[in-house]
Scaffold this motif. Structure first.
Motif, mmCIF file in Angstrom:
data_model
loop_
_atom_site.group_PDB
_atom_site.id
_atom_site.type_symbol
_atom_site.label_atom_id
_atom_site.label_comp_id
_atom_site.label_asym_id
_atom_site.label_seq_id
_atom_site.Cartn_x
_atom_site.Cartn_y
_atom_site.Cartn_z
ATOM 1 N N ASP A 3 40.108 40.085 59.863
ATOM 2 C CA ASP A 3 39.982 40.855 58.632
ATOM 3 C C ASP A 3 39.894 39.906 57.450
ATOM 4 O O ASP A 3 40.744 39.019 57.298
ATOM 5 C CB ASP A 3 41.212 41.749 58.455
ATOM 6 N N VAL A 4 38.871 40.078 56.627
ATOM 7 C CA VAL A 4 38.814 39.323 55.381
ATOM 8 C C VAL A 4 39.751 40.007 54.396
ATOM 9 O O VAL A 4 39.608 41.209 54.167
ATOM 10 C CB VAL A 4 37.379 39.301 54.817
ATOM 11 N N PRO A 5 40.733 39.304 53.822
ATOM 12 C CA PRO A 5 41.602 39.973 52.863
ATOM 13 C C PRO A 5 40.780 40.420 51.656
ATOM 14 O O PRO A 5 39.978 39.657 51.133
ATOM 15 C CB PRO A 5 42.621 38.904 52.471
ATOM 16 N N GLY A 6 40.967 41.655 51.254
ATOM 17 C CA GLY A 6 40.231 42.170 50.104
ATOM 18 C C GLY A 6 39.030 43.010 50.478
ATOM 19 O O GLY A 6 38.458 43.661 49.626
ATOM 20 N N SER A 7 38.620 42.988 51.769
ATOM 21 C CA SER A 7 37.496 43.830 52.166
ATOM 22 C C SER A 7 37.979 45.260 52.374
ATOM 23 O O SER A 7 39.185 45.518 52.426
ATOM 24 C CB SER A 7 36.857 43.294 53.440
ATOM 25 N N VAL A 8 37.010 46.179 52.511
ATOM 26 C CA VAL A 8 37.343 47.608 52.571
ATOM 27 C C VAL A 8 38.344 47.892 53.691
ATOM 28 O O VAL A 8 38.187 47.420 54.813
ATOM 29 C CB VAL A 8 36.063 48.424 52.809
ATOM 30 N N GLY A 9 39.369 48.659 53.379
ATOM 31 C CA GLY A 9 40.299 49.098 54.402
ATOM 32 C C GLY A 9 41.506 48.204 54.569
ATOM 33 O O GLY A 9 42.261 48.366 55.513
ATOM 34 N N THR A 10 41.719 47.247 53.654
ATOM 35 C CA THR A 10 42.927 46.421 53.703
ATOM 36 C C THR A 10 43.794 46.765 52.505
ATOM 37 O O THR A 10 43.325 47.380 51.540
ATOM 38 C CB THR A 10 42.583 44.924 53.666
ATOM 39 N N SER A 11 45.062 46.338 52.565
ATOM 40 C CA SER A 11 45.945 46.680 51.452
ATOM 41 C C SER A 11 45.583 45.883 50.203
ATOM 42 O O SER A 11 45.766 46.361 49.079
ATOM 43 C CB SER A 11 47.403 46.434 51.846
ATOM 44 N N ALA A 12 45.013 44.657 50.390
ATOM 45 C CA ALA A 12 44.570 43.896 49.217
ATOM 46 C C ALA A 12 43.458 44.638 48.495
ATOM 47 O O ALA A 12 43.432 44.700 47.257
ATOM 48 C CB ALA A 12 44.091 42.515 49.647
ATOM 49 N N SER A 13 42.540 45.212 49.266
ATOM 50 C CA SER A 13 41.455 45.978 48.659
ATOM 51 C C SER A 13 42.000 47.189 47.917
ATOM 52 O O SER A 13 41.520 47.544 46.829
ATOM 53 C CB SER A 13 40.485 46.423 49.739
ATOM 54 N N PHE A 14 43.029 47.827 48.517
ATOM 55 C CA PHE A 14 43.660 48.967 47.859
ATOM 56 C C PHE A 14 44.219 48.566 46.502
ATOM 57 O O PHE A 14 44.027 49.269 45.499
ATOM 58 C CB PHE A 14 44.753 49.526 48.768
ATOM 59 N N SER A 15 44.897 47.382 46.454
ATOM 60 C CA SER A 15 45.436 46.920 45.173
ATOM 61 C C SER A 15 44.314 46.666 44.173
ATOM 62 O O SER A 15 44.426 47.017 42.989
ATOM 63 C CB SER A 15 46.245 45.639 45.360
ATOM 64 N N LEU A 16 43.222 46.032 44.645
ATOM 65 C CA LEU A 16 42.096 45.755 43.741
ATOM 66 C C LEU A 16 41.554 47.046 43.149
ATOM 67 O O LEU A 16 41.314 47.144 41.942
ATOM 68 C CB LEU A 16 40.980 45.042 44.506
ATOM 69 N N ARG A 17 41.346 48.042 44.008
ATOM 70 C CA ARG A 17 40.798 49.324 43.543
ATOM 71 C C ARG A 17 41.734 49.999 42.558
ATOM 72 O O ARG A 17 41.312 50.559 41.549
ATOM 73 C CB ARG A 17 40.564 50.260 44.725
ATOM 74 N N LEU A 18 43.042 49.927 42.876
ATOM 75 C CA LEU A 18 44.026 50.534 41.983
ATOM 76 C C LEU A 18 43.980 49.840 40.622
ATOM 77 O O LEU A 18 44.017 50.498 39.568
ATOM 78 C CB LEU A 18 45.404 50.412 42.611
ATOM 79 N N GLY A 19 43.880 48.495 40.651
ATOM 80 C CA GLY A 19 43.791 47.742 39.406
ATOM 81 C C GLY A 19 42.561 48.125 38.609
ATOM 82 O O GLY A 19 42.616 48.309 37.384
ATOM 83 N N GLN A 20 41.416 48.261 39.311
ATOM 84 C CA GLN A 20 40.185 48.665 38.621
ATOM 85 C C GLN A 20 40.359 50.021 37.951
ATOM 86 O O GLN A 20 39.972 50.211 36.794
ATOM 87 C CB GLN A 20 39.036 48.763 39.613
ATOM 88 N N THR A 21 40.945 50.974 38.703
ATOM 89 C CA THR A 21 41.117 52.316 38.142
ATOM 90 C C THR A 21 42.000 52.263 36.904
ATOM 91 O O THR A 21 41.688 52.871 35.870
ATOM 92 C CB THR A 21 41.752 53.248 39.189
ATOM 93 N N ILE A 22 43.100 51.506 36.999
ATOM 94 C CA ILE A 22 44.038 51.453 35.875
ATOM 95 C C ILE A 22 43.395 50.799 34.659
ATOM 96 O O ILE A 22 43.455 51.327 33.542
ATOM 97 C CB ILE A 22 45.314 50.696 36.302
ATOM 98 N N PHE A 23 42.733 49.651 34.861
ATOM 99 C CA PHE A 23 42.148 48.951 33.718
ATOM 100 C C PHE A 23 41.010 49.757 33.102
ATOM 101 O O PHE A 23 40.870 49.814 31.871
ATOM 102 C CB PHE A 23 41.653 47.566 34.135
ATOM 103 N N SER A 24 40.182 50.390 33.953
ATOM 104 C CA SER A 24 39.086 51.199 33.410
ATOM 105 C C SER A 24 39.635 52.371 32.608
ATOM 106 O O SER A 24 39.144 52.676 31.512
ATOM 107 C CB SER A 24 38.200 51.728 34.536
ATOM 108 N N SER A 25 40.675 53.033 33.143
ATOM 109 C CA SER A 25 41.248 54.166 32.422
ATOM 110 C C SER A 25 41.852 53.697 31.113
ATOM 111 O O SER A 25 41.702 54.366 30.070
ATOM 112 C CB SER A 25 42.321 54.834 33.272
ATOM 113 N N ALA A 26 42.539 52.534 31.146
ATOM 114 C CA ALA A 26 43.148 52.016 29.921
ATOM 115 C C ALA A 26 42.064 51.724 28.890
ATOM 116 O O ALA A 26 42.206 52.053 27.703
ATOM 117 C CB ALA A 26 43.945 50.751 30.228
#
Lengths: 152, 152
Positions: A3-26
């Motif tokens: 597994d590449v860390p950060g690719s789809v379906g890993t917890s690192a990717s989940f954190s990245l997506r969450l960060g994107q959502t938060i920063f975009s909303s902010a």
């Protein structure tokens, strides 16, 4: 396959997506709190792009969260290609919006007939900074998934 | 190994580099012809970036032209990686500069106390358009070389 860390379906990717959502909303919130954004093209553009980026990141965050829970990551090359392309297009658009906003804010701050109250202008600045952070995370997601793509 | 059209050392790549050099120089020229560019941060940024992009594209155009003439393209993964990364960073910077310039020009055109003579403003517009074209070609070069990279 590793597994590449950060690719789809890993917890690192989940954190990245969450960060994107938060920063975009902010970014969207700080821009919309000052009610004058529709008088500048660059600010309208930022709001439009953030309106696209938030649902995209949020959907993929849900997909990632689900994949992590059921331990069954997505490995279809077609879907991954769509995600990579979507991320790449979005990050390009976000970069353009962020730099437009930053330059307009800079111009408003330093022009002679300054028609920008400090309180509103600092909101615009924070919004541009959030958009840049959102760009960084979005590009990181795109690169991690691109890295995974040839091994499928 | 098949040659990817547009990768380093092909005539398509030579055309791309030549186009980048021409568009970047045109962007720089149109910006510098109006002598007031140093009063806006975005315009100074564009001039700086174009000052980086022109030597880069020109050098690689010479390398490509030489490779086409002696029919011996570069195939070292290390050098190719540097070219891909350099192209990618430059195209990101050019996109940021182009969108900043475009948004500032738009603001100057539509602000109430318009302090932008039409002749100079149209030069700024052409400069931004040239920068966008330069971004497109630079990104194309980066993608073609990235495509070639895994097969080395």
């Amino acid at each position: 396959m590793d597994d590449v860390p950060g690719s789809v379906g890993t917890s690192a990717s989940f954190s990245l997506r969450l960060g994107q959502t938060i920063f975009s909303s902010a970014s969207l919130l700080f821009m919309s709190l000052g009610v004058e954004f529709y008088s500048y093209t660059a600010f309208c553009y930022l709001v439009t792009i953030m309106g696209l980026a938030i649902p995209w990141s949020f959907t993929l965050a849900i997909v990632d969260g689900y994949s992590v829970l059921v331990k069954c990551p997505i490995r279809q090359p077609g879907i991954l290609l769509i995600i990579v392309l979507g991320d790449w297009v979005l990050s390009t658009l976000i970069l353009a919006a962020a730099s437009s906003t930053a330059s307009v804010v800079d111009l408003l701050l330093h022009s002679n007939g300054s028609h920008c109250p400090p309180k509103i202008c600092s909101r615009y600045k924070i919004s541009a900074a959030m958009a840049f952070l959102s760009w960084l995370l979005s590009m990181a997601s795109s690169l991690f998934n691109l890295w995974l793509l040839p091994s499928l």
